[in-house]
Design an enzyme around this catalytic site. Sequence first.
Site, PDB file in Angstrom:
ATOM      1  CG  ASN A 169      -7.800 -17.142 -62.594  1.00  0.00           C
ATOM      2  OD1 ASN A 169      -8.009 -17.201 -63.800  1.00  0.00           O
ATOM      3  ND2 ASN A 169      -7.480 -18.206 -61.884  1.00  0.00           N
ATOM      4  CD  GLU A 264      -7.258 -24.940 -65.641  1.00  0.00           C
ATOM      5  OE1 GLU A 264      -7.985 -25.156 -64.642  1.00  0.00           O
ATOM      6  OE2 GLU A 264      -6.534 -23.943 -65.759  1.00  0.00           O
ATOM      7  CB  CYS A 298      -7.222 -23.607 -61.806  1.00  0.00           C
ATOM      8  SG  CYS A 298      -8.171 -22.470 -62.774  1.00  0.00           S
TER       9      CYS A 298
HETATM   10  O1  G3P Z   1      -6.314 -20.579 -62.499  1.00  0.00           O
HETATM   11  C1  G3P Z   1      -5.672 -20.698 -63.703  1.00  0.00           C
HETATM   12  C2  G3P Z   1      -4.578 -21.702 -63.674  1.00  0.00           C
HETATM   13  O2  G3P Z   1      -4.205 -21.958 -64.964  1.00  0.00           O
HETATM   14  C3  G3P Z   1      -3.449 -21.373 -62.733  1.00  0.00           C
HETATM   15  O3  G3P Z   1      -2.289 -20.886 -63.292  1.00  0.00           O
HETATM   16  O4  G3P Z   1      -0.008 -20.004 -63.271  1.00  0.00           O
HETATM   17  O5  G3P Z   1      -1.445 -19.691 -61.268  1.00  0.00           O
HETATM   18  O6  G3P Z   1      -0.564 -21.932 -61.809  1.00  0.00           O
HETATM   19  P1  G3P Z   1      -0.999 -20.600 -62.354  1.00  0.00           P
END
Ligand code: G3P
Length: 496
Positions: A169, A264, A298
Amino acid sequence: MAGNGVFADILDGDVYKYYSDGEWKKSSSGKSVSIVNPTTRKTQYKVQACTQEEVNKVMETAKVAQKSWAKTPLWKRAELLHKAAAILKDHKAPIAECLVKEIAKPAKDAVTEVVRSGDLVSYCAEEGVRILGEGKYLVSDSFPGNERTKYCLTSKIPLGVVLAIPPFNYPVNLAVSKIAPALIAGNSLVLKPPTQGAVSALHMVHCFHLAGFPKGLISCVTGKGSEIGDFLTMHPSVNCISFTGGDTGIAISKKAGMIPLQMELGGKDACIVLEDADLDLVAGNIIKGGFSYSGQRCTAVKVVLVMESVADALVEKVNAKLSKLTVGPPEENCDITPVVSESSANFIEGLVMDAKEKGATFCQAYKREGNLIWPLLLDNVRPDMRIAWEEPFGPVLPVIRINSVEEGIHHCNASNFGLQGCVFTKDINKAILISDTMETGTVQINSAPARGPDHFPFQGLKDSGIGSQGITNSINMMTKIKSTVINLPSPSYTMG
Ligand code: G3P
């Protein structure tokens, strides 16, 4: 254009090369791995299927390159990183084009990912210069029974070879969030990009190549997980693994040797809505938090836990906003774009059908064409439904109505995940109490969960991860403390 101009070197015919020892190479396997465009569902790109021997070679050169890199002055390391950041930003268009084609990221968001990545690399260079330039000085007489006969000097030293495995992603941003801290701290770096996202990552790596980093310091191997996955993560030359992704991370952490891990692995971020919350603010954040990049984050809002007394009003506001989301191809900058793969779409559909059988209220009709799933809010979800606990990683969001704050906290804490969560209320005292009770790495008060800004600490509890990320924490994680103790023949006190 991708694979053109300065990027022509990274392409051989219709197969992208891998990067080893400062050069772009074809794999001796003679095989390639296809990358399917989530929108067209046709092969978009091909990458090399690297062999275990090629991984061995990459590790060998990474070890050698790291030794001289550790002797490169900190300001020089930072200078090269700044250069790479500028090159990355200059080439945001072709890299964003790959993100659109490989992972169906909306065009505007794809550009944002590349620019954010350049900023992250620059910030990391600056932060590294500051924090790696400092150590500690301790004296022995603060511990009982000692005179001041020992001076202890501590500094941060690199770990060696860092293996970085980012997810589909954010194949660029979550790659540089591992590469930049590793390099500024004096490590070498081996990157294994996700297959979906590999071509974007290869373009990004070429920007580091153009910046002039020493040969072998950065490598990028592509290929089948079944062939090189375990081989990489269990390789004896790897001194640290930084991984972002799904359950695979649990398997990696069980198999990895005695090396530092940064993991993560996803979340089921809860959004707890109290009776006094500003419902317009909540609705806006549910849309942004739950449906950006079609929920494939995530940190997406993955379950709404709303007090029954305000649930009708909130659901109405969310539905009104949801009906305005545009659905279609990433090239047209639609809000909702196809999810990354057919298997992902099938999994999401499975969760939706389970909720349907068990009596959830569908606020919209379920609609899917290929990998494209229309945004869907499921009201009156109950804990016996799979979607109450599992991450859809798609544009489908469950709402659970609660009768007390405790009920919401209980649901949040019963999850095996613990990445982030959020609470909406005008009562800051209540918000703090709830935040303290939520078993998640971060709680956002009156905003949707998010990792950024990228220098903030970012961590998950339970199955959501190991260690903490964010620029400063990643630099620290990719170093070890080394002490030198000066022993004096007799006590010496300053001004004594
Ligand atoms: O899915 C990866 C996670 O690190 C989300 O990042 O920047 O969308 O909150 P962000």
